[in-house]
Enzyme design. Structure first.
Site, PDB file in Angstrom:
ATOM      1  N   GLN A   1      -0.353  10.796 -11.092  1.00  0.00           N
ATOM      2  CA  GLN A   1      -0.680  10.309 -10.947  1.00  0.00           C
ATOM      3  C   GLN A   1      -2.252  10.261 -10.014  1.00  0.00           C
ATOM      4  O   GLN A   1      -3.245   9.607 -10.249  1.00  0.00           O
ATOM      5  CB  GLN A   1      -0.185   8.525  -9.959  1.00  0.00           C
ATOM      6  CG  GLN A   1       1.070   8.069  -9.971  1.00  0.00           C
ATOM      7  CD  GLN A   1       0.980   6.953  -9.458  1.00  0.00           C
ATOM      8  OE1 GLN A   1       2.599   7.283  -8.176  1.00  0.00           O
ATOM      9  NE2 GLN A   1      -0.130   6.140  -8.452  1.00  0.00           N
TER      10      GLN A   1
ATOM     11  N   PHE B   1       4.942   4.295  -9.404  1.00  0.00           N
ATOM     12  CA  PHE B   1       5.269   3.428  -8.496  1.00  0.00           C
ATOM     13  C   PHE B   1       4.422   3.769  -6.409  1.00  0.00           C
ATOM     14  O   PHE B   1       4.724   2.990  -5.791  1.00  0.00           O
ATOM     15  CB  PHE B   1       6.415   2.828  -8.216  1.00  0.00           C
ATOM     16  CG  PHE B   1       7.048   2.419  -9.159  1.00  0.00           C
ATOM     17  CD1 PHE B   1       6.421   1.876  -9.821  1.00  0.00           C
ATOM     18  CD2 PHE B   1       8.114   2.910  -9.649  1.00  0.00           C
ATOM     19  CE1 PHE B   1       7.141   0.824 -11.455  1.00  0.00           C
ATOM     20  CE2 PHE B   1       8.566   2.932 -10.884  1.00  0.00           C
ATOM     21  CZ  PHE B   1       8.062   1.949 -11.113  1.00  0.00           C
TER      22      PHE B   1
ATOM     23  N   GLU C   1       1.680   9.757  -6.388  1.00  0.00           N
ATOM     24  CA  GLU C   1       0.262   9.638  -6.508  1.00  0.00           C
ATOM     25  C   GLU C   1       0.055  10.930  -5.675  1.00  0.00           C
ATOM     26  O   GLU C   1      -1.210  12.379  -5.634  1.00  0.00           O
ATOM     27  CB  GLU C   1      -0.078   8.781  -5.178  1.00  0.00           C
ATOM     28  CG  GLU C   1      -1.704   8.484  -4.714  1.00  0.00           C
ATOM     29  CD  GLU C   1      -1.747   7.449  -3.742  1.00  0.00           C
ATOM     30  OE1 GLU C   1      -1.152   6.772  -3.925  1.00  0.00           O
ATOM     31  OE2 GLU C   1      -2.793   7.654  -3.251  1.00  0.00           O
TER      32      GLU C   1
ATOM     33  N   ARG D   1      -3.846   0.228   6.106  1.00  0.00           N
ATOM     34  CA  ARG D   1      -3.385  -0.237   5.240  1.00  0.00           C
ATOM     35  C   ARG D   1      -2.736  -1.598   5.881  1.00  0.00           C
ATOM     36  O   ARG D   1      -3.231  -3.026   5.440  1.00  0.00           O
ATOM     37  CB  ARG D   1      -2.984  -0.813   3.841  1.00  0.00           C
ATOM     38  CG  ARG D   1      -3.571  -1.380   2.351  1.00  0.00           C
ATOM     39  CD  ARG D   1      -3.004  -0.740   1.070  1.00  0.00           C
ATOM     40  NE  ARG D   1      -4.317  -0.546   0.187  1.00  0.00           N
ATOM     41  CZ  ARG D   1      -4.782  -1.497  -0.283  1.00  0.00           C
ATOM     42  NH1 ARG D   1      -4.721  -2.630   0.092  1.00  0.00           N
ATOM     43  NH2 ARG D   1      -5.422  -0.709  -1.436  1.00  0.00           N
TER      44      ARG D   1
ATOM     45  N   ARG E   1       3.898   1.323  -3.432  1.00  0.00           N
ATOM     46  CA  ARG E   1       3.436   0.311  -3.885  1.00  0.00           C
ATOM     47  C   ARG E   1       3.081  -1.437  -3.358  1.00  0.00           C
ATOM     48  O   ARG E   1       4.602  -1.485  -2.623  1.00  0.00           O
ATOM     49  CB  ARG E   1       4.623  -0.420  -5.199  1.00  0.00           C
ATOM     50  CG  ARG E   1       4.292  -1.879  -6.329  1.00  0.00           C
ATOM     51  CD  ARG E   1       4.413  -2.351  -8.172  1.00  0.00           C
ATOM     52  NE  ARG E   1       3.967  -2.736  -8.956  1.00  0.00           N
ATOM     53  CZ  ARG E   1       4.706  -3.379  -9.382  1.00  0.00           C
ATOM     54  NH1 ARG E   1       5.893  -3.091  -9.779  1.00  0.00           N
ATOM     55  NH2 ARG E   1       3.997  -3.887 -11.311  1.00  0.00           N
TER      56      ARG E   1
ATOM     57  N   PHE F   1       1.761  -0.442  -0.793  1.00  0.00           N
ATOM     58  CA  PHE F   1       0.941   0.993   0.372  1.00  0.00           C
ATOM     59  C   PHE F   1       0.690   0.595   1.630  1.00  0.00           C
ATOM     60  O   PHE F   1      -0.280   0.888   2.319  1.00  0.00           O
ATOM     61  CB  PHE F   1      -0.506   1.288   0.179  1.00  0.00           C
ATOM     62  CG  PHE F   1      -0.881   2.817   0.194  1.00  0.00           C
ATOM     63  CD1 PHE F   1      -0.483   3.822  -0.334  1.00  0.00           C
ATOM     64  CD2 PHE F   1      -2.018   2.161   0.869  1.00  0.00           C
ATOM     65  CE1 PHE F   1      -1.071   4.810  -0.046  1.00  0.00           C
ATOM     66  CE2 PHE F   1      -2.606   3.796   1.252  1.00  0.00           C
ATOM     67  CZ  PHE F   1      -2.345   5.291   1.028  1.00  0.00           C
TER      68      PHE F   1
ATOM     69  N   THR G   1      -9.070   1.968   0.669  1.00  0.00           N
ATOM     70  CA  THR G   1      -9.374   2.187   2.137  1.00  0.00           C
ATOM     71  C   THR G   1     -10.575   2.634   2.525  1.00  0.00           C
ATOM     72  O   THR G   1     -10.811   2.535   3.135  1.00  0.00           O
ATOM     73  CB  THR G   1      -8.096   1.676   2.581  1.00  0.00           C
ATOM     74  OG1 THR G   1      -7.525   2.574   2.690  1.00  0.00           O
ATOM     75  CG2 THR G   1      -7.058   0.163   2.586  1.00  0.00           C
TER      76      THR G   1
ATOM     77  N   ALA H   1      -3.352   2.128  -5.952  1.00  0.00           N
ATOM     78  CA  ALA H   1      -4.643   1.254  -5.055  1.00  0.00           C
ATOM     79  C   ALA H   1      -4.823  -0.029  -6.048  1.00  0.00           C
ATOM     80  O   ALA H   1      -5.608  -1.132  -5.985  1.00  0.00           O
ATOM     81  CB  ALA H   1      -6.233   1.410  -4.153  1.00  0.00           C
TER      82      ALA H   1
ATOM     83  N   GLU I   1      -0.069  -4.005  -7.522  1.00  0.00           N
ATOM     84  CA  GLU I   1       0.641  -4.024  -7.060  1.00  0.00           C
ATOM     85  C   GLU I   1       1.058  -5.412  -5.471  1.00  0.00           C
ATOM     86  O   GLU I   1       2.274  -5.549  -5.262  1.00  0.00           O
ATOM     87  CB  GLU I   1       0.142  -3.365  -5.438  1.00  0.00           C
ATOM     88  CG  GLU I   1      -0.147  -1.489  -5.427  1.00  0.00           C
ATOM     89  CD  GLU I   1      -0.681  -1.148  -5.038  1.00  0.00           C
ATOM     90  OE1 GLU I   1      -2.301  -1.050  -4.533  1.00  0.00           O
ATOM     91  OE2 GLU I   1      -0.174  -0.356  -3.956  1.00  0.00           O
TER      92      GLU I   1
HETATM   93  N1  LUZ Z   1      -3.466   5.055  -2.042  1.00  0.00           N
HETATM   94  C1  LUZ Z   1      -4.468   5.520  -1.334  1.00  0.00           C
HETATM   95  C2  LUZ Z   1      -3.508   3.466  -2.188  1.00  0.00           C
HETATM   96  O1  LUZ Z   1      -4.920   6.652  -1.626  1.00  0.00           O
HETATM   97  N2  LUZ Z   1      -5.350   4.685  -0.741  1.00  0.00           N
HETATM   98  C3  LUZ Z   1      -5.348   3.247  -0.789  1.00  0.00           C
HETATM   99  O2  LUZ Z   1      -6.172   2.104  -0.119  1.00  0.00           O
HETATM  100  C4  LUZ Z   1      -4.134   2.146  -1.287  1.00  0.00           C
HETATM  101  N3  LUZ Z   1      -3.689   1.267  -1.474  1.00  0.00           N
HETATM  102  C5  LUZ Z   1      -2.793   1.241  -2.425  1.00  0.00           C
HETATM  103  C6  LUZ Z   1      -1.967   1.812  -2.978  1.00  0.00           C
HETATM  104  N4  LUZ Z   1      -2.449   3.155  -3.198  1.00  0.00           N
HETATM  105 MO1  MOS Z   2      -0.519   3.770  -5.577  1.00  0.00          MO
HETATM  106  S1  MOS Z   2       1.640   2.785  -3.142  1.00  0.00           S
HETATM  107  O1  MOS Z   2      -1.175   2.408  -6.023  1.00  0.00           O
HETATM  108  O2  MOS Z   2      -0.118   5.064  -5.490  1.00  0.00           O
END
Ligand code: LUZ
Ligand code: MOS
Length: 756
Positions: free
Chosen positions: A191, A222, A226, A304, A336, A338, A433, A502, A704
């Site tokens: 991702q 999901f 990331e 978060r 998902r 977070f 965030t 996010a 999400e």
């Molecule tokens: N990833 C991130 C996220 O790095 N920062 C966020 O605020 C976030 N929020 C939701 C899902 N992934």
């Molecule tokens: Mo995400 S929990 O939006 O990688």
């Protein structure tokens, strides 16, 4: 626009990592993970593996030319263990062989001796021992201590949620091809292409411009990809770097389940205070987040959690504290929601417990306290839109009074089956965030035949973002979708991307596409205006025709050819950064979100009171879409998110034993929702709102938020258990597995999921 992947998906022709045609000479990697959760490495014997058939080389941390460090937020995670191991499955060595089978076979020949160290798996125990990855954080609004003294009701309790396996259909993997002069071409199922590039650059000691990461699509992410796609790509790159041969690693499902982190489990304390009108006056929570053995994204997830402590409710006095607790489990990570869903479960539990003690229905409390425009969140932002319309619409269109009456009637006339229902309002803040991450870029080229190619930093992982990107270009240019193509996500075309995460990917990248297309469009219009001796404002393009003062003057392709001949640029690279957002991490106040997404779920479930099994009869939703750009894609996100949330809340049970060993490491021991666990009826009402102009074309983020509708299932089931056994002491510990339902029905001390 139809999802642009639908044709190749249904024919099985879409290319995922494992479908990429192999280059001759490709080698295969496999990682040897620590067999124990904590200890000092006394001896590592690689000799048998090194001389095994087909093995080219075995790598350890000693082969790392740069830094042995992949920690994203804080630098606390090694790619390969040096002296210590911190979780079962932590990579210690990597075998590279002529075939995947040979690599796996050699991994089994590696011998390791480890002096054991104490193993901690429980977050509260970790906190007691001072094992925190980052210092605790506290958000405050008003003054809770004095507010509680004015409350008629003050209720305290504990709420727990377990982890969740991402179970993307495509496991983690990467394929790295060495090119000339030290350039590495990296296919990665990630991702975050830039995260892969950045960390690879540190580990290999190469400048980022030597590393080209390319992503066509993922078979699901999901959040699990990331940050945690990165190590697998670096493993391949490390071997490719040394051996000058292509190296591939596509993880076996059981390796993936054992070695990668999951949703962070939480154990939390809550205290809620209400006045006699059922207004929530004060709320406190302490969140113990199980971060696993390294921080990974847990500090951001923790943040978060604090942002979503109040879910969709306005509470004037709030104090919440969150602890990022270090344990000897694989580092937990984004999933998902977070950290938001974990917080929302806690406040819902608090409301349900308060309702039980006061003797009212939970929805009486929920409805009274819904957020309204202008209400202040505990972090200082004022709500620009509100939770009330979704709730009221749901009561209206789903005839809630009739539902309640039918359930009461059913429960009065059935002994062995009981029904329960719940309301689950949601509120989710849209933006990373971390303010700086809210930026994106897009590159748009028009070719001389009038066809258009769009590149962005967005990663397609099944959520339909590429389709939305093309919709933006089609709308701005007013051309047919057949003229448009999306390119793979590539760090040479689009640099410094934020991960696709996010829920903000379509907003951020879509805005960048919009700016790029609008900039080109302005140039095209100026060219026409010049040609026709009029103002650019008199020129428009409508359905592939250039219109000057109401008259068609030429078709799109003729315009493009003319512009090219007259040396007008037909390309643009654009940048977008969300305006208005900011956050002060010292004061813990600011305006971190572009906007909020709201919705309400009404869930009805039936419990079999002999077996403890259950069915979800219906989930009836009203969701605030703003103005959906693509209702079919968005409906898919809602249904998928809901079912994933139901899985987390009901059947998905991650079990680590006291030794930190995963006991639910296969699909035979870890149950995920299948078609039979989907609610029999999912009704979805698209609520149209138009307050949020930072959403692309006012189409609000949808990735999400729907997961959190699944939380309603927990409370509907709990409600059904209580209908059978009003004295049941069943608590708030998700998932609500059939075993837990059964124990709740017959009231054997509700057993928490943390220790077996
Ligand atoms: N990833 C991130 C996220 O790095 N920062 C966020 O605020 C976030 N929020 C939701 C899902 N992934
Ligand atoms: Mo995400 S929990 O939006 O990688």
């Amino acid at each position: 626009m139809k999802n642009i992947d639908s044709y190749t998906h249904t024919r099985g022709e879409s290319i995922y990592l494992d479908d990429i045609p192999l280059v001759q000479g490709t080698l295969y990697a496999a990682v040897f993970g620590s067999p124990v959760a904590h200890g000092k490495i006394k001896n590592l014997d690689l000799s048998a593996a090194q001389s095994a058939q087909g093995v080219v080389r075995v790598f350890t941390h000693k082969d790392i030319p740069g830094q042995n460090q992949i920690g994203g937020i804080i630098h606390d995670e090694k790619l390969l263990a040096e002296d210590e191991v911190h979780y079962n499955g932590m990579p210690v060595a990597m075998v590279v062989a002529e075939s995947q089978e040979a690599a796996y076979a050699a991994v089994k020949m590696i011998k390791i001796e480890i002096d054991p160290l104490p193993i901690v798996t429980d977050p509260r125990e970790a906190q007691q021992l001072g094992l925190l990855s980052v210092p605790a954080r506290t958000f405050k609004l008003g003054e809770t201590a004095s507010a509680f003294s004015f409350c008629k009701y003050v209720i305290e309790g504990i709420a727990e949620t377990n982890g969740q396996e991402h179970l993307y259909i495509e496991t983690q993997g990467a394929y790295v091809l060495p090119k000339e002069n030290g350039h590495l071409f990296v296919y990665s199922s990630t991702q975050g292409p830039t995260a892969v590039q950045r960390h690879m650059s540190h580990v290999l000691g190469l400048p980022m411009h030597q590393i080209e990461v390319d992503v066509t699509r993922l078979g699901g992410g999901f959040g699990g990809k990331e940050d945690q796609a990165t190590p697998w790509a670096i493993f391949c790159a490390l071997a490719a770097f040394h051996l000058k041969r292509p190296v591939k690693y596509s993880l076996h499902r059981m390796e993936d389940m054992r070695m990668t982190g999951k949703r962070n489990p939480y154990s939390s304390d809550f205290k809620i205070g209400l006045n006699e009108d059922l207004m929530i006056v004060a709320y406190e929570a302490d969140y113990y987040q199980n971060s696993g053995a390294a921080a990974d994204l847990s500090p951001a997830i923790l943040e978060r959690t604090l942002f979503h402590s109040n879910n969709s409710y306005f509470i004037p006095n709030v104090r919440t504290t969150a602890y990022c607790c270090k344990t000897n489990l694989p580092p937990n990570t984004a999933f998902r929601g977070f950290g938001g869903p974990q917080a929302m479960f806690v406040i819902e539990a608090a409301i349900v417990k308060a309702a039980e003690i006061i003797g009212v229905s939970p929805e009486a409390i929920q409805k009274k306290n819904l957020l309204k425009t202008g209400d202040e969140f505990p972090y200082g932002q004022k709500a620009q839109s509100e939770a009330v319309p979704c709730w009221e619409k749901s009561e209206d269109i789903y005839e809630v009074e009739k539902i309640k009456k039918d359930i009461a009637l059913f429960n009065a006339s059935n002994i062995l089956f009981k029904k329960g229902y719940s309301y689950m309002p949601i509120c989710f803040g849209i933006s990373f965030t971390k303010t700086l991450m809210n930026q994106a870029r897009a590159l748009v080229h028009i070719y001389t035949d009038g066809s258009v190619v769009v590149s962005t930093g967005a990663v397609e992982m099944g959520q339909g973002v590429n389709t939305k990107m093309l919709q933006v270009a089609a709308a701005v240019f007013s051309i047919d979708s057949s003229r448009l193509k999306i390119n793979s996500t590539n760090t040479y075309r689009i640099a410094n991307t934020s991960p696709s995460a996010a829920s903000a990917t379509a907003d951020l990248n879509g805005m960048a596409v919009k700016i790029a297309c609008e900039t080109i469009l302005e140039r095209l219009k100026e060219f026409v205006a010049n040609d026709f001796k009029c103002n650019a404002a008199d020129v428009s393009i409508e359905k592939e025709n250039v219109i000057v003062r109401g008259e068609k003057v030429m078709p799109w392709n003729e315009l493009i050819t003319k512009c090219y001949v007259n040396r007008v640029s037909l390309s643009e690279h654009a940048h977008y950064a969300t305006p208005e957002i900011h956050f002060d991490g010292v004061k813990e106040k600011g305006h971190p979100f572009a906007y909020h997404v709201y919705g309400t779920a009404i869930t009805i479930a039936t419990v079999d009171c002999i077996r403890g099994t259950y069915e979800i009869d219906a989930v009836k939703l009203v969701h605030d879409f703003g103005s959906s750009m693509n209702p079919i894609v968005d409906k898919g996100q809602i249904e998928g998110g809901l079912v994933q949330g139901i899985g987390w809340m009901t059947m998905e049970e991650i079990i680590y034993d006291k030794e930190g060993k995963l006991r639910s490491g296969a699909l035979s021991t870890y149950k995920v929702p299948d078609i039979y666990s989907v609610p029999k009826d999912i009704s979805l009402h698209f609520l149209e709102t138009n307050n949020d102009n930072l959403a692309i074309f006012r189409s609000k983020a949808v990735g999400e938020p729907p997961l959190m509708y699944g939380i309603g299932t927990y409370f509907a089931l709990r409600n059904a258990v209580k209908a059978f056994n009003p004295e049941s002491t069943i608590g708030f510990s998700a998932p609500m597995t059939p075993e837990k339902v059964l124990m709740g029905l017959y009231d054997r001390n509700n057993v928490s999921n943390k220790n077996i």
